[in-house]
Design a protein around this motif. Structure first.
Motif, PDB file in Angstrom:
ATOM      1  N   ALA A 149     -13.619 -20.950  57.111  1.00 29.97           N
ATOM      2  CA  ALA A 149     -13.906 -20.005  56.105  1.00 29.97           C
ATOM      3  C   ALA A 149     -12.999 -19.181  56.167  1.00 29.97           C
ATOM      4  CB  ALA A 149     -15.124 -19.784  56.475  1.00 29.97           C
ATOM      5  N   ASP A 150     -12.704 -18.627  57.500  1.00 29.14           N
ATOM      6  CA  ASP A 150     -11.731 -17.324  57.190  1.00 29.14           C
ATOM      7  C   ASP A 150     -10.793 -17.813  56.469  1.00 29.14           C
ATOM      8  OD1 ASP A 150     -13.720 -15.749  58.440  1.00 29.14           O
ATOM      9  OD2 ASP A 150     -12.881 -15.783  60.630  1.00 29.14           O
ATOM     10  N   ARG A 151     -10.056 -18.668  57.251  1.00 26.32           N
ATOM     11  CA  ARG A 151      -8.591 -19.059  56.728  1.00 26.32           C
ATOM     12  C   ARG A 151      -8.496 -19.322  55.698  1.00 26.32           C
ATOM     13  NH1 ARG A 151      -5.594 -21.277  62.400  1.00 26.32           N
ATOM     14  NH2 ARG A 151      -6.147 -20.274  64.155  1.00 26.32           N
ATOM     15  N   MET A 152      -9.716 -20.208  54.368  1.00 30.05           N
ATOM     16  CA  MET A 152      -9.749 -20.753  53.439  1.00 30.05           C
ATOM     17  C   MET A 152      -8.709 -20.602  52.718  1.00 30.05           C
ATOM     18  SD  MET A 152     -10.401 -24.254  52.402  1.00 30.05           S
ATOM     19  CE  MET A 152     -12.001 -23.942  53.773  1.00 30.05           C
ATOM     20  N   PRO A 153      -8.729 -19.469  52.419  1.00 29.70           N
ATOM     21  CA  PRO A 153      -8.215 -17.964  51.203  1.00 29.70           C
ATOM     22  C   PRO A 153      -6.568 -18.436  50.945  1.00 29.70           C
ATOM     23  CG  PRO A 153     -10.379 -16.287  51.960  1.00 29.70           C
ATOM     24  CD  PRO A 153     -10.000 -17.687  52.953  1.00 29.70           C
ATOM     25  N   ALA A 154      -5.987 -18.265  52.549  1.00 31.85           N
ATOM     26  CA  ALA A 154      -4.790 -18.614  52.635  1.00 31.85           C
ATOM     27  C   ALA A 154      -3.910 -20.281  52.777  1.00 31.85           C
ATOM     28  CB  ALA A 154      -4.354 -18.166  53.707  1.00 31.85           C
ATOM     29  N   ALA A 155      -5.494 -20.886  52.602  1.00 34.20           N
ATOM     30  CA  ALA A 155      -5.486 -21.963  52.545  1.00 34.20           C
ATOM     31  C   ALA A 155      -4.678 -22.508  51.034  1.00 34.20           C
ATOM     32  CB  ALA A 155      -5.771 -23.137  53.204  1.00 34.20           C
ATOM     33  N   MET A 156      -5.710 -22.264  50.260  1.00 34.58           N
ATOM     34  CA  MET A 156      -6.166 -22.715  48.718  1.00 34.58           C
ATOM     35  C   MET A 156      -5.069 -21.596  47.841  1.00 34.58           C
ATOM     36  SD  MET A 156      -7.975 -24.688  48.398  1.00 34.58           S
ATOM     37  CE  MET A 156      -8.911 -24.301  47.184  1.00 34.58           C
ATOM     38  N   GLU A 164     -16.591 -14.033  49.502  1.00 31.82           N
ATOM     39  CA  GLU A 164     -16.371 -14.746  50.934  1.00 31.82           C
ATOM     40  C   GLU A 164     -17.406 -16.195  50.604  1.00 31.82           C
ATOM     41  OE1 GLU A 164     -17.749 -13.445  55.323  1.00 31.82           O
ATOM     42  OE2 GLU A 164     -16.804 -12.127  53.986  1.00 31.82           O
ATOM     43  N   LEU A 165     -18.622 -15.472  50.564  1.00 35.29           N
ATOM     44  CA  LEU A 165     -19.979 -16.720  50.054  1.00 35.29           C
ATOM     45  C   LEU A 165     -18.828 -17.880  50.120  1.00 35.29           C
ATOM     46  CD1 LEU A 165     -22.404 -17.878  50.241  1.00 35.29           C
ATOM     47  CD2 LEU A 165     -23.236 -16.711  48.451  1.00 35.29           C
ATOM     48  N   ARG A 166     -18.298 -17.705  48.227  1.00 36.76           N
ATOM     49  CA  ARG A 166     -17.873 -19.463  47.766  1.00 36.76           C
ATOM     50  C   ARG A 166     -16.408 -19.879  48.696  1.00 36.76           C
ATOM     51  NH1 ARG A 166     -17.365 -21.746  43.433  1.00 36.76           N
ATOM     52  NH2 ARG A 166     -20.052 -21.024  42.996  1.00 36.76           N
ATOM     53  N   TRP A 167     -16.430 -19.320  49.665  1.00 37.11           N
ATOM     54  CA  TRP A 167     -14.879 -19.660  50.632  1.00 37.11           C
ATOM     55  C   TRP A 167     -15.928 -20.860  51.872  1.00 37.11           C
ATOM     56  CZ3 TRP A 167     -11.525 -20.964  48.618  1.00 37.11           C
ATOM     57  CH2 TRP A 167     -10.490 -20.677  47.886  1.00 37.11           C
ATOM     58  N   GLU A 168     -17.085 -20.288  51.983  1.00 37.28           N
ATOM     59  CA  GLU A 168     -18.184 -20.671  53.276  1.00 37.28           C
ATOM     60  C   GLU A 168     -18.560 -22.205  52.529  1.00 37.28           C
ATOM     61  OE1 GLU A 168     -20.669 -17.470  53.587  1.00 37.28           O
ATOM     62  OE2 GLU A 168     -19.425 -16.564  55.101  1.00 37.28           O
ATOM     63  N   LEU A 283     -25.816 -23.543  28.287  1.00 34.48           N
ATOM     64  CA  LEU A 283     -25.342 -23.529  30.646  1.00 34.48           C
ATOM     65  C   LEU A 283     -25.188 -22.421  31.022  1.00 34.48           C
ATOM     66  CD1 LEU A 283     -24.000 -25.708  28.794  1.00 34.48           C
ATOM     67  CD2 LEU A 283     -22.645 -25.892  30.585  1.00 34.48           C
ATOM     68  N   MET A 284     -26.057 -22.524  31.742  1.00 34.33           N
ATOM     69  CA  MET A 284     -26.724 -20.303  32.456  1.00 34.33           C
ATOM     70  C   MET A 284     -25.873 -19.838  33.522  1.00 34.33           C
ATOM     71  SD  MET A 284     -31.397 -22.467  33.531  1.00 34.33           S
ATOM     72  CE  MET A 284     -29.950 -23.379  34.123  1.00 34.33           C
ATOM     73  N   VAL A 285     -24.549 -18.799  32.598  1.00 33.25           N
ATOM     74  CA  VAL A 285     -23.606 -18.378  33.819  1.00 33.25           C
ATOM     75  C   VAL A 285     -24.580 -17.308  34.390  1.00 33.25           C
ATOM     76  CG1 VAL A 285     -21.601 -16.775  33.084  1.00 33.25           C
ATOM     77  CG2 VAL A 285     -22.547 -18.675  31.164  1.00 33.25           C
ATOM     78  N   ALA A 286     -24.063 -17.970  36.170  1.00 32.49           N
ATOM     79  CA  ALA A 286     -24.148 -16.813  37.045  1.00 32.49           C
ATOM     80  C   ALA A 286     -23.034 -16.503  37.018  1.00 32.49           C
ATOM     81  CB  ALA A 286     -25.083 -17.635  37.861  1.00 32.49           C
ATOM     82  N   SER A 287     -23.722 -14.708  38.018  1.00 30.51           N
ATOM     83  CA  SER A 287     -22.172 -14.429  38.445  1.00 30.51           C
ATOM     84  C   SER A 287     -21.305 -15.844  39.534  1.00 30.51           C
ATOM     85  CB  SER A 287     -22.029 -12.788  38.684  1.00 30.51           C
ATOM     86  OG  SER A 287     -23.588 -13.182  39.947  1.00 30.51           O
ATOM     87  N   LEU A 288     -19.773 -15.017  40.010  1.00 37.42           N
ATOM     88  CA  LEU A 288     -19.243 -15.758  40.621  1.00 37.42           C
ATOM     89  C   LEU A 288     -19.261 -14.718  42.405  1.00 37.42           C
ATOM     90  CD1 LEU A 288     -15.954 -17.295  38.916  1.00 37.42           C
ATOM     91  CD2 LEU A 288     -18.742 -18.643  39.394  1.00 37.42           C
TER      92      LEU A 288
END
Length: 288
Positions: A149-156, A164-168, A283-288
């Protein structure tokens, strides 16, 4: 809750069938599975969402590289509809899933109500496909999901301003934690299938797109995508001026599908697919 059925060749394939209303068949990317649509699912009232784990992925049976091809996956998707007694369905496909959707329109148009393409078109940039190929079938070098998860932003590449929660959440959809470390949730032979496809002469997929003529059509494209170019997206819109199109900022290949602008576009597309006879779904739009 996942269920299963037997494909024409006896392979056991997993799927999820939930909700009531317009049948919506969701098809994930090349190494991905039905969980990719978790983000979208919570925003889809009045829809019967049918999600397939393609063979070799998720909870479906591994059947070998020779079976991981577009035609077989198209037959599998149709077989799932047959198993469920669904005559026609709208289709939302991410990347490879979108190609399967176009192939269904080409080979079994009577089964398709409409098609939503997530960052995929009849021409896909080889550079982006080669980038994807660098990690297909490669076991993670780190032992825990937290480290991934820590490396995900660099890999995408192309994904910006992602919480951060989305990467988890993405990590647990892309990898599996075991007592021996982190492993892949798909058959490593997908890499062989990928290499076979990349080595083959490039075919002309525009006829697949043209087969969608008259069907409600939508395209979501990541503004930073290295797989679906702006030029190809523009060419698709030129051929289908009625196509609903949304270019998603801060996203590469592929958008998560719960971005507010994507949800709005999907609502419009679903209306064209059949919700026009009812009150348009909210469609229920929630914040990301």
């Amino acid at each position: 809750m996942m269920k299963s059925f037997l494909a024409e060749d006896g392979a056991r394939l997993a799927y999820c069938d939930a909700g009531e209303g317009l049948p919506l068949l969701a098809l994930a990317g090349f190494t991905r599975c039905s969980r990719d649509f978790d983000y979208l699912a919570r925003h889809l009232p009045d829809v019967r969402l049918i999600r397939l784990d393609s063979r070799g992925r998720g909870e479906s049976q591994w059947t070998g590289a020779g079976t991981y091809n577009l035609m077989q996956e198209t037959r599998d998707a149709i077989a799932l509809l047959d198993h469920l007694g669904v005559a026609r369905a709208a289709i939302i496909g991410s990347s490879r899933g979108g190609l399967v959707g176009m192939m269904m329109a080409f080979t079994a148009r009577e089964r398709v109500i409409g098609l939503c393409l997530n960052d995929v078109g009849p021409v896909m940039a080889r550079e982006g496909l080669m980038r994807i190929g660098t990690y297909i079938g490669v076991e993670p070098a780190v032992p825990t999901l937290e480290e991934i998860a820590d490396r995900m932003p660099a890999a995408m590449p192309g994904f910006e301003n992602v919480p951060e929660l989305r990467w988890e959440q993405e990590t647990i959809r892309r990898y599996v934690q075991t007592s021996h470390g982190v492993t892949l949730p798909y058959d490593p032979e997908l890499r062989t299938a990928y290499e076979m496809a990349m080595a083959a002469p490039a075919g002309d997929a525009w006829p697949l797109f043209e087969a969608c003529a008259g069907l409600p059509l939508m395209l979501a494209r990541g503004v930073n995508s290295d797989v679906l170019s702006l030029a190809v997206a523009d060419a698709m819109l030129a051929r289908r001026p009625d196509m609903i199109r949304v270019d998603v900022p801060d996203r590469g290949h592929t958008p998560f599908l719960d971005e507010p602008e994507v949800l709005e576009a999907i609502g419009q597309w679903l209306e064209r697919c059949g919700h026009g006879e009812q009150e348009r779904p909210h469609l229920m739009v929630a914040s990301l």
